[in-house]
Design a protein around this motif. Sequence first.
Motif, PDB file in Angstrom:
ATOM      1  N   ASP A 107      26.096   5.682   6.177  1.00  0.00           N
ATOM      2  CA  ASP A 107      25.868   4.768   5.038  1.00  0.00           C
ATOM      3  C   ASP A 107      24.423   4.834   4.537  1.00  0.00           C
ATOM      4  OD1 ASP A 107      25.154   3.593   7.486  1.00  0.00           O
ATOM      5  OD2 ASP A 107      25.197   1.574   6.654  1.00  0.00           O
ATOM      6  N   ILE A 108      23.476   5.024   5.464  1.00  0.00           N
ATOM      7  CA  ILE A 108      22.066   5.138   5.049  1.00  0.00           C
ATOM      8  C   ILE A 108      21.840   6.482   4.357  1.00  0.00           C
ATOM      9  CG2 ILE A 108      19.670   5.303   5.905  1.00  0.00           C
ATOM     10  CD1 ILE A 108      20.533   2.506   6.234  1.00  0.00           C
ATOM     11  N   LEU A 109      22.451   7.544   4.915  1.00  0.00           N
ATOM     12  CA  LEU A 109      22.318   8.867   4.298  1.00  0.00           C
ATOM     13  C   LEU A 109      22.862   8.865   2.868  1.00  0.00           C
ATOM     14  CD1 LEU A 109      23.209  11.286   7.244  1.00  0.00           C
ATOM     15  CD2 LEU A 109      21.100  11.331   5.918  1.00  0.00           C
ATOM     16  N   GLN A 110      23.996   8.200   2.672  1.00  0.00           N
ATOM     17  CA  GLN A 110      24.596   8.121   1.326  1.00  0.00           C
ATOM     18  C   GLN A 110      23.646   7.444   0.348  1.00  0.00           C
ATOM     19  OE1 GLN A 110      28.396   6.210   1.715  1.00  0.00           O
ATOM     20  NE2 GLN A 110      29.489   8.116   2.054  1.00  0.00           N
ATOM     21  N   GLN A 111      22.996   6.392   0.846  1.00  0.00           N
ATOM     22  CA  GLN A 111      22.045   5.635   0.031  1.00  0.00           C
ATOM     23  C   GLN A 111      20.946   6.552  -0.526  1.00  0.00           C
ATOM     24  OE1 GLN A 111      20.989   2.085   2.315  1.00  0.00           O
ATOM     25  NE2 GLN A 111      19.080   1.990   1.197  1.00  0.00           N
ATOM     26  N   PHE A 112      20.620   7.606   0.250  1.00  0.00           N
ATOM     27  CA  PHE A 112      19.545   8.516  -0.163  1.00  0.00           C
ATOM     28  C   PHE A 112      20.083   9.907  -0.511  1.00  0.00           C
ATOM     29  CE2 PHE A 112      17.501   5.280   2.512  1.00  0.00           C
ATOM     30  CZ  PHE A 112      16.465   4.875   1.677  1.00  0.00           C
ATOM     31  N   ASP A 113      21.339   9.973  -0.947  1.00  0.00           N
ATOM     32  CA  ASP A 113      21.974  11.231  -1.374  1.00  0.00           C
ATOM     33  C   ASP A 113      21.891  12.329  -0.320  1.00  0.00           C
ATOM     34  OD1 ASP A 113      22.535  10.094  -3.831  1.00  0.00           O
ATOM     35  OD2 ASP A 113      20.618  10.724  -4.683  1.00  0.00           O
ATOM     36  N   HIS A 114      22.018  11.928   0.958  1.00  0.00           N
ATOM     37  CA  HIS A 114      21.988  12.878   2.070  1.00  0.00           C
ATOM     38  C   HIS A 114      20.727  13.751   2.072  1.00  0.00           C
ATOM     39  CE1 HIS A 114      26.175  11.672   2.325  1.00  0.00           C
ATOM     40  NE2 HIS A 114      26.143  12.084   3.582  1.00  0.00           N
ATOM     41  N   ASN A 115      19.653  13.224   1.514  1.00  0.00           N
ATOM     42  CA  ASN A 115      18.402  13.989   1.456  1.00  0.00           C
ATOM     43  C   ASN A 115      17.274  13.150   2.050  1.00  0.00           C
ATOM     44  OD1 ASN A 115      16.196  15.496   0.893  1.00  0.00           O
ATOM     45  ND2 ASN A 115      16.487  15.580  -1.339  1.00  0.00           N
ATOM     46  N   ILE A 116      16.827  13.546   3.237  1.00  0.00           N
ATOM     47  CA  ILE A 116      15.791  12.759   3.929  1.00  0.00           C
ATOM     48  C   ILE A 116      14.509  12.707   3.097  1.00  0.00           C
ATOM     49  CG2 ILE A 116      14.216  12.894   5.939  1.00  0.00           C
ATOM     50  CD1 ILE A 116      16.598  13.244   7.697  1.00  0.00           C
ATOM     51  N   SER A 117      14.267  13.755   2.292  1.00  0.00           N
ATOM     52  CA  SER A 117      13.059  13.768   1.457  1.00  0.00           C
ATOM     53  C   SER A 117      13.071  12.657   0.408  1.00  0.00           C
ATOM     54  CB  SER A 117      12.914  15.117   0.756  1.00  0.00           C
ATOM     55  OG  SER A 117      12.910  16.141   1.717  1.00  0.00           O
ATOM     56  N   SER A 118      14.261  12.118   0.117  1.00  0.00           N
ATOM     57  CA  SER A 118      14.344  11.019  -0.868  1.00  0.00           C
ATOM     58  C   SER A 118      13.893   9.686  -0.267  1.00  0.00           C
ATOM     59  CB  SER A 118      15.784  10.843  -1.373  1.00  0.00           C
ATOM     60  OG  SER A 118      16.308  12.059  -1.780  1.00  0.00           O
ATOM     61  N   ILE A 119      13.825   9.628   1.058  1.00  0.00           N
ATOM     62  CA  ILE A 119      13.378   8.376   1.704  1.00  0.00           C
ATOM     63  C   ILE A 119      11.875   8.267   1.513  1.00  0.00           C
ATOM     64  CG2 ILE A 119      13.181   7.155   3.922  1.00  0.00           C
ATOM     65  CD1 ILE A 119      15.743   8.648   4.784  1.00  0.00           C
ATOM     66  N   VAL A 120      11.429   7.093   1.097  1.00  0.00           N
ATOM     67  CA  VAL A 120      10.014   6.918   0.763  1.00  0.00           C
ATOM     68  C   VAL A 120       9.128   7.293   1.958  1.00  0.00           C
ATOM     69  CG1 VAL A 120       9.927   4.444   1.404  1.00  0.00           C
ATOM     70  CG2 VAL A 120       8.317   5.348  -0.272  1.00  0.00           C
ATOM     71  N   ASN A 121       8.109   8.119   1.648  1.00  0.00           N
ATOM     72  CA  ASN A 121       7.154   8.525   2.682  1.00  0.00           C
ATOM     73  C   ASN A 121       5.909   7.653   2.561  1.00  0.00           C
ATOM     74  OD1 ASN A 121       5.680   9.806   4.626  1.00  0.00           O
ATOM     75  ND2 ASN A 121       5.333  11.686   3.467  1.00  0.00           N
ATOM     76  N   LEU A 122       5.690   6.811   3.560  1.00  0.00           N
ATOM     77  CA  LEU A 122       4.529   5.925   3.535  1.00  0.00           C
ATOM     78  C   LEU A 122       3.338   6.673   4.109  1.00  0.00           C
ATOM     79  CD1 LEU A 122       6.228   2.695   4.914  1.00  0.00           C
ATOM     80  CD2 LEU A 122       5.921   3.361   2.534  1.00  0.00           C
TER      81      LEU A 122
END
Length: 445
Positions: A107-122
């Motif tokens: 469900d978390i992967l779907q939220q970010f289109d299965h692309n870890i790079s889309s998760i905000v990098n702090l």
Amino acid sequence: MQLMTAWNSKVHQPWKPCADRSNSNAELPKSNGFLIIEANGGLNQQRLSICDAVAVAGLLNATLVIPIFHLNSVWRDSSNFGDIFDEDFFMHALRSNVNVVKELPEDILQQFDHNISSIVNLRVKGWSSPTHYLQKVLPKLQHLGAVRIAPFSNRLAQGVPSNIQGLRCLANFEALRFSEPIRMLAEKMVDRMVKNSSQSGGKYVSVHLRFETDMVAFSCCEYDGGEEEKREMDIARERSWRGKFRKRGRVIRPGANRVDGKCPLTPLEVGMMLRGMGFDNTTSVYVAAGKIYKAEKYVAPLRQMFPRLETKDTLATPEELAAFKGHSSRLAALDYTVCLHSEVFVTTQGGNFPHFLMGHRRYLYGGHAKTIKPDKRKLALLFDRPNIRWDDFKRQMKDMLSHSDVKGSELRKPSASLYTFPMPDCMCKQPEASNEHGNTKKLTS
């Protein structure tokens, strides 16, 4: 024999690892979200990032995703976490303190289109305080459900509250163990070193020799290879650090570097130092190193002084090493284990490998690092005195050994790392007093 008496046990008060600090009966509170970190660098820089990530996950009450390993231009190793460390053991050892998962749930992967790079990098600054994480990272984590911190090397301050230090201890000294293929071969190698050292009761010396081409190039020191060496070093510097050493105003001063103790010791210098300290030619020596610069030329005098010299290539068969070739971090893990179990460890050039080893050895050996840390400024002066008498040199070397002995049990100073100095954060003083029932009282630090 020097190997049997290198350390004076009378001068040290023994410490022991503190009892497991886990709150094993308590259930972990509901997670605030997923923490993804990227560990960069070589084996022990990755180790540092992993352990600090465990501490940050505990601080934020986050679920830690097994760290991603970043391919490094110098180390060039494509291994992932599970190739080097035992993933299941790591998760199990931390289960009562920090929740760890192998990958993000669907469900978390779907939220970010299965692309870890889309998760905000702090972008977190180096050595950030726990307050910074609670004020800046936690709100984003709760709001987004997942955050990424890449790179994540040295991103947590050394001085943090004791419960967070406890997580660092647990991660580094208890939860992180090497993967099964590494452990199996490393144990065989240690057994072989012990067998080879039967004359000294199974005890041996290990030396971390930093004389690889990259290390010699990075140090900007000169040895005795003349123009050919200079050309090779220029090529090596350009290959690994493109232009860094050619910046305007950058002056390379090999002589000053040497006098300042910044040059890697040559195998010959290491041999001279050890012989001066009283280690004779029956001593078994294990050399932990990458590919030594001009090995045939430079290692020959060390082997002459210590015929019982072994490296991973002589201690393990080509078939045993085949699966590790091309993976510098896995090879470093073999070296790390053989060094960990030596009676004497010699560090020659700083860096994460000896720092972690010294801490791990303190943790295993009652708080004493059993490590020779030479004074390289003094060595440079002594080696550059052609007329020094052997007796004078020996006296100076014995002084250096006894200084290393005294420094072996140092406690952590506020600005220092507990990965090198586990006392008093990860260890307690051994019980010394008894009550009237004959039970020992536990004297904690």
